[in-house]
Scaffold this motif. Sequence first.
Motif, PDB file in Angstrom:
ATOM      1  N   PRO A   1      -3.717  -7.475 -12.929  1.00  0.00           N
ATOM      2  CA  PRO A   1      -5.057  -6.882 -12.837  1.00  0.00           C
ATOM      3  C   PRO A   1      -5.409  -6.385 -11.442  1.00  0.00           C
ATOM      4  O   PRO A   1      -6.314  -5.563 -11.293  1.00  0.00           O
ATOM      5  CB  PRO A   1      -5.974  -8.045 -13.252  1.00  0.00           C
ATOM      6  CG  PRO A   1      -5.119  -8.946 -14.086  1.00  0.00           C
ATOM      7  CD  PRO A   1      -3.759  -8.862 -13.455  1.00  0.00           C
ATOM      8  N   ARG A   2      -4.683  -6.857 -10.424  1.00  0.00           N
ATOM      9  CA  ARG A   2      -4.970  -6.440  -9.045  1.00  0.00           C
ATOM     10  C   ARG A   2      -4.088  -5.267  -8.624  1.00  0.00           C
ATOM     11  O   ARG A   2      -4.267  -4.736  -7.522  1.00  0.00           O
ATOM     12  CB  ARG A   2      -4.754  -7.616  -8.084  1.00  0.00           C
ATOM     13  CG  ARG A   2      -5.385  -8.920  -8.547  1.00  0.00           C
ATOM     14  CD  ARG A   2      -6.885  -8.896  -8.532  1.00  0.00           C
ATOM     15  NE  ARG A   2      -7.430  -9.121  -7.211  1.00  0.00           N
ATOM     16  CZ  ARG A   2      -7.676 -10.329  -6.694  1.00  0.00           C
ATOM     17  NH1 ARG A   2      -7.384 -11.423  -7.384  1.00  0.00           N
ATOM     18  NH2 ARG A   2      -8.203 -10.437  -5.492  1.00  0.00           N
ATOM     19  N   LEU A   3      -3.131  -4.885  -9.469  1.00  0.00           N
ATOM     20  CA  LEU A   3      -2.224  -3.779  -9.137  1.00  0.00           C
ATOM     21  C   LEU A   3      -2.752  -2.468  -9.702  1.00  0.00           C
ATOM     22  O   LEU A   3      -2.055  -1.744 -10.411  1.00  0.00           O
ATOM     23  CB  LEU A   3      -0.814  -4.065  -9.655  1.00  0.00           C
ATOM     24  CG  LEU A   3      -0.082  -5.235  -9.011  1.00  0.00           C
ATOM     25  CD1 LEU A   3       1.290  -5.440  -9.653  1.00  0.00           C
ATOM     26  CD2 LEU A   3       0.073  -5.025  -7.497  1.00  0.00           C
ATOM     27  N   LYS A   4      -3.961  -2.164  -9.383  1.00  0.00           N
ATOM     28  CA  LYS A   4      -4.561  -0.922  -9.861  1.00  0.00           C
ATOM     29  C   LYS A   4      -3.926   0.269  -9.132  1.00  0.00           C
ATOM     30  O   LYS A   4      -3.429   0.123  -8.009  1.00  0.00           O
ATOM     31  CB  LYS A   4      -6.060  -0.931  -9.616  1.00  0.00           C
ATOM     32  CG  LYS A   4      -6.812  -2.025 -10.376  1.00  0.00           C
ATOM     33  CD  LYS A   4      -8.306  -1.896 -10.104  1.00  0.00           C
ATOM     34  CE  LYS A   4      -9.101  -2.896 -10.929  1.00  0.00           C
ATOM     35  NZ  LYS A   4      -8.950  -4.263 -10.471  1.00  0.00           N
ATOM     36  N   PRO A   5      -3.928   1.453  -9.740  1.00  0.00           N
ATOM     37  CA  PRO A   5      -3.425   2.629  -9.028  1.00  0.00           C
ATOM     38  C   PRO A   5      -4.137   2.804  -7.688  1.00  0.00           C
ATOM     39  O   PRO A   5      -5.363   2.711  -7.600  1.00  0.00           O
ATOM     40  CB  PRO A   5      -3.749   3.778  -9.988  1.00  0.00           C
ATOM     41  CG  PRO A   5      -3.763   3.138 -11.341  1.00  0.00           C
ATOM     42  CD  PRO A   5      -4.318   1.762 -11.137  1.00  0.00           C
ATOM     43  N   GLY A   6      -3.348   3.056  -6.658  1.00  0.00           N
ATOM     44  CA  GLY A   6      -3.894   3.192  -5.317  1.00  0.00           C
ATOM     45  C   GLY A   6      -3.844   1.922  -4.497  1.00  0.00           C
ATOM     46  O   GLY A   6      -4.110   1.962  -3.293  1.00  0.00           O
ATOM     47  N   THR A   7      -3.493   0.786  -5.115  1.00  0.00           N
ATOM     48  CA  THR A   7      -3.391  -0.465  -4.347  1.00  0.00           C
ATOM     49  C   THR A   7      -2.285  -0.341  -3.311  1.00  0.00           C
ATOM     50  O   THR A   7      -1.153  -0.018  -3.641  1.00  0.00           O
ATOM     51  CB  THR A   7      -3.090  -1.650  -5.280  1.00  0.00           C
ATOM     52  OG1 THR A   7      -4.150  -1.783  -6.224  1.00  0.00           O
ATOM     53  CG2 THR A   7      -2.939  -2.941  -4.495  1.00  0.00           C
ATOM     54  N   PRO A   8      -2.580  -0.591  -2.024  1.00  0.00           N
ATOM     55  CA  PRO A   8      -1.542  -0.499  -0.995  1.00  0.00           C
ATOM     56  C   PRO A   8      -0.584  -1.683  -1.051  1.00  0.00           C
ATOM     57  O   PRO A   8      -1.005  -2.821  -1.294  1.00  0.00           O
ATOM     58  CB  PRO A   8      -2.331  -0.488   0.316  1.00  0.00           C
ATOM     59  CG  PRO A   8      -3.649  -1.097  -0.014  1.00  0.00           C
ATOM     60  CD  PRO A   8      -3.917  -0.831  -1.457  1.00  0.00           C
ATOM     61  N   VAL A   9       0.686  -1.391  -0.824  1.00  0.00           N
ATOM     62  CA  VAL A   9       1.735  -2.425  -0.829  1.00  0.00           C
ATOM     63  C   VAL A   9       2.553  -2.257   0.447  1.00  0.00           C
ATOM     64  O   VAL A   9       3.221  -1.238   0.629  1.00  0.00           O
ATOM     65  CB  VAL A   9       2.644  -2.300  -2.071  1.00  0.00           C
ATOM     66  CG1 VAL A   9       3.746  -3.363  -2.041  1.00  0.00           C
ATOM     67  CG2 VAL A   9       1.821  -2.420  -3.354  1.00  0.00           C
TER      68      VAL A   9
END
Length: 577
Positions: free
Chosen positions: A156-164
């Motif tokens: 649920p926290r890996l939404k599109p745009g999440t920086p890695v």
Amino acid sequence: MRRLIPAFGLSAILLGCPSPAPAWQTTIMDAPGLPSEFVAVDKSSRHLFLLARRSPLTVEEAFPSIHGRIEGDKQVEGDLRTPEGVYFVRGKIQAPLDFDEYGSQAHALNYPNPVDRLRGKTGYGIWIHSKGRPIANQRTQGCIAIDLDDIDRLAPRLKPGTPVLVAQRVDGPVLRASSVRTAQQDEILSSVAMSSEQPSAAQLSASAEQAVPLQSAQLSFPASIPSPERPAAVELPAEAPADSSASFGDMASAPSETQREDTSRAVVNASDSEVSFPEEGETDPAFPADLALPSQEKTPIPAVTETATEESVRAQSNLPVLFDSSALSSVADETSLQEVARRSAEWNRAWADRSPSFFDFYDPEAYTRTSENFNAFKALKSSLFQRFSWISIEQGDISVLPGPGYWVSWFTQYYRAPNLHTEGTRRLYWMPGEDGTLKIVAMEWLPEDLGLHDAFMRRVTPEILQLVEDWRKAWEDGDLKRYASFYRPGADQGTLKGRDAILENKKSIWARKKPVRVELQGTTVYVEDRGVRVRMTQLYSDSSGYHDRGIKELLLYPEGDSWRIASESWTIIRDKA
């Protein structure tokens, strides 16, 4: 007591001491400018962290993770390494997955990013996924994998745009304080030490506890980041035509990891909506480089199984090293983050001001290699600067993360000009130029309905209403100087063209009869392509006894931090007899 095999002996036994790909390390300090939430992957300790900056920076989750079979930064397609740098989640893979290889779900990253391509790195298809069985004693062919329960918790926290952020080692007080070395992690390290795989950086240092802390020297400009060696030619995908958009749909079946290791151009879906990276139309070209789908006829790379031979592992280890990141370390502290954020804000202002200094923010050679021909870009923008009477840019909070030898800043952006208004997320990739000044080497634009138009209207409507009221009062008071300050030099008022003509007309009228009453009713503010339009009912009377009623419309253009009247129209309402 478990005994680790000495690192040197293990390396010699397995691989005959080939040189691993250089690795990057970074330190994350709690400082303004960090994104509110991001993922950090530490390959040396084999952990994936979910970090959140809610004042202070905290580790919200920490999961054991596994990475590519070969240590070091990914260089070329098929080298079995996990890339290091700053990446962004593009979306969730919707095609059916091989459960044993990828577990229940997978999330695609945007490797290779623009700087990777600038450095000649190849491959695509780096995912965050799980496995169909516990990850202990497993590796990937370049992806990042965590256990099944963990991916369900993290998803649920890996939404599109999440920086890695992925590095050989990620250091910092909050990470050291998290005490994330677990019994499961020890089990992974132990099983790897007894397997036929290449040792990790954690083994090479004997244990994570004995590792030497990173240097905490601040990343300076230019000394700490040498300019990368740029290959003679970088093969880039064809640029998308203006006003185009390329998106990802469903695939009939997902390729195996041996077929698609390094294939993040695979089909993804962002929370059940297509991930697309179209261009920004006439105002700013998009960055189309990671749009093309992988060829179905592409020759699959050789499979490397759990029983990989010494020869196959050695062959992958000896693939070329295109960019040496081993000498690079970065510190994401307040000073460095503020420098990048400051440059990003200055770039936005120069664009809105239509200033020639806008082009000084770019590295022309690098931008040409990653995005589009810089000379053509400059010519187009210069012509628009001349043609448009105004440009307005609403910029959101700027987030910054360091990569190996570069920085990435990103922010929401609401762009308005006479020909277009659009909103989305802007990413800028910065590298030090020859003089040490940060330069933009690539841009990415992700148009998306973020509600910025509505936020813009909520913000400017009170400003506009106050300006109109001040204009009304100056008119009613017959204050010519104050009245003039609300008009642009080229403003028109019916048949009157130019502010000087408008003022001469008012001066002549007010010399004979003074305004007595100017009343505005039902004032409405709305946006159109040309600017902001205000419509209202106007009641007027003067000292001669004259009075009228009608519809007044003002077209306002932004000017600096305020607004000015560009056009004024009047339609009288005649009472029925």
